[in-house]
Every structure is written in C-alpha cells, then in structure tokens.
Scaffold this motif. Structure first.
Motif, PDB file in Angstrom:
ATOM      1  N   ALA A   1       5.557  -3.460   3.926  1.00  0.00           N
ATOM      2  CA  ALA A   1       5.947  -2.513   4.976  1.00  0.00           C
ATOM      3  C   ALA A   1       6.047  -1.091   4.415  1.00  0.00           C
ATOM      4  CB  ALA A   1       7.261  -2.941   5.605  1.00  0.00           C
ATOM      5  N   GLN A   2       6.589  -0.949   3.205  1.00  0.00           N
ATOM      6  CA  GLN A   2       6.681   0.384   2.586  1.00  0.00           C
ATOM      7  C   GLN A   2       5.296   0.950   2.301  1.00  0.00           C
ATOM      8  OE1 GLN A   2       9.187  -0.664  -0.721  1.00  0.00           O
ATOM      9  NE2 GLN A   2      11.054   0.016   0.320  1.00  0.00           N
ATOM     10  N   ASN A   3       4.370   0.100   1.859  1.00  0.00           N
ATOM     11  CA  ASN A   3       2.990   0.553   1.641  1.00  0.00           C
ATOM     12  C   ASN A   3       2.346   0.968   2.956  1.00  0.00           C
ATOM     13  OD1 ASN A   3       3.123   0.149  -1.113  1.00  0.00           O
ATOM     14  ND2 ASN A   3       2.207  -1.884  -1.035  1.00  0.00           N
ATOM     15  N   GLY A   4       2.582   0.205   4.014  1.00  0.00           N
ATOM     16  CA  GLY A   4       2.056   0.573   5.333  1.00  0.00           C
ATOM     17  C   GLY A   4       2.614   1.896   5.821  1.00  0.00           C
ATOM     18  N   LEU A   5       3.908   2.130   5.562  1.00  0.00           N
ATOM     19  CA  LEU A   5       4.530   3.400   5.946  1.00  0.00           C
ATOM     20  C   LEU A   5       3.911   4.562   5.171  1.00  0.00           C
ATOM     21  CD1 LEU A   5       6.706   5.007   7.444  1.00  0.00           C
ATOM     22  CD2 LEU A   5       8.285   4.440   5.583  1.00  0.00           C
TER      23      LEU A   5
END
Length: 195
Positions: free
Chosen positions: A170-174
């Motif tokens: 999720a952090q990479n997607g953000l």
C-alpha cells in the motif's frame, strides 16, 4: 506538460507558415546601385596613381542604378491552397492541443484520487498491522501460560508478516500514485502534495 506545449507550438508554427505563404499576394520591389572607379585605359600619359601630366585624373567613373518590381497576377490558386492548408493544419493542432489538455486534466484527477485511495488503504493496513501485533503479544502471553499451543502463535506471526507485506504494498502504491500525480502536473518529485 511538455506534450501540450509541443502541440501548441505546432499550432503557432502553422499559423506563421500561413502568414508567410501570403507574401505572394503582395508586390515585390528591389533596387540596386553600382559604382566603379577605374583608370582610363585610353590615357597612356597617366602615372601609377592615375594622374596625367596635365593634372587630369585620367579615371573614368561608372554608375548604374536599377529598380525592379513584380506582382503575381495568377498562380492557378497555389498560394490560396497553401494558405488554406496551413490554416487547416493550425486548426488541427489546436484541436490536438485541446485533446491533450483534457487528457492531462483527466490524468491529474485520476492520479489524485488514486493517491487518496492508497492513502486510505495505508491507514487501514497500518491499523490492521497494529491489531495483528497486539494479537501476537496476547497469543505469546497465552503460550507462556500454557493456555494456547505454539502452532497458534506461529499462525498469528504469519498473519503479522502478511499484514506487514500488505502495508508495504500500500505504501508503494501511495508513492507511485503521488509520483504519477506530480508527473501529470509537471512538478518536481520533491514537491509535497496534501491528501
């Protein structure tokens, strides 16, 4: 956006070419002036500086003047077709620039909402990871008290590892959605974007 600027520049180039093609509809004029100073070949008494013994210069002056003018009368519509072609190309480039502008606006909006979505997913995954860690702590206490088996603790630790992996995704997607937004907005990647 560089693509949008390039499309707008193409429009301006075609408008300038249309104006350039109109030059054939106007008269053209040119002029010239020529002057020469030469020794008179018939004066044999002149010395090296061109002066003879009577003090006459022994030189001849020649001057020529001229003016030329022309006007296109009929060119079988070639100039009109060229001007019209360049204007149509400029209009096409204007529509292309408008399409790129709309596409860029759509991409900015989509990237922003993706960033908002991933920000919410990061918040949810963080809460889920914290809950799994609390569950792991409680399970470790029960295992020490011999109220649960060690296999149950390993299952909870696997869930914690899975929650950490999901949070990282999720952090990479953000981060990716933020970079896409900054790219479409034409900003540096160092800029901050409020969510």
């Amino acid at each position: 956006n560089s693509e949008l600027e390039a499309a707008r520049q193409d429009e301006y180039i075609h408008l300038a070419r249309a104006e350039y093609e109109k030059r054939n509809w106007f008269p053209e004029a040119s002029g010239y002036l020529s002057q020469s100073d030469q020794p008179d070949p018939d004066d044999r008494d002149a010395d090296d500086d061109g002066v003879n013994e009577n003090g006459d210069p022994g030189r001849s002056w020649r001057r020529a003047y001229g003016v030329s003018a022309s006007q296109l009368i009929f060119d079988w519509g070639t100039t009109h077709r060229m001007v019209r072609k360049e204007k149509y190309e400029a209009q096409s480039d204007a529509w292309n620039a408008k399409a790129k502008e709309v596409n860029t606006a759509y991409n900015v909006r989509e990237a922003y909402w993706r960033m908002v979505l991933f920000n919410e997913v990061v918040n949810l995954r963080t809460r889920a990871l914290n809950a799994r860690k609390e569950e792991r702590g409680a399970m470790a206490d029960r295992v020490e008290a011999n109220q649960s088996r060690r296999a149950e603790l390993l299952a909870v630790e696997a869930e914690v590892a899975l929650a950490e992996k999901e949070l990282l995704e999720a952090q990479n997607g953000l981060a990716l959605s933020r970079e896409n937004l900054l790219f479409y907005m034409g900003r540096d990647l160092d800029c901050t974007v409020p969510v």
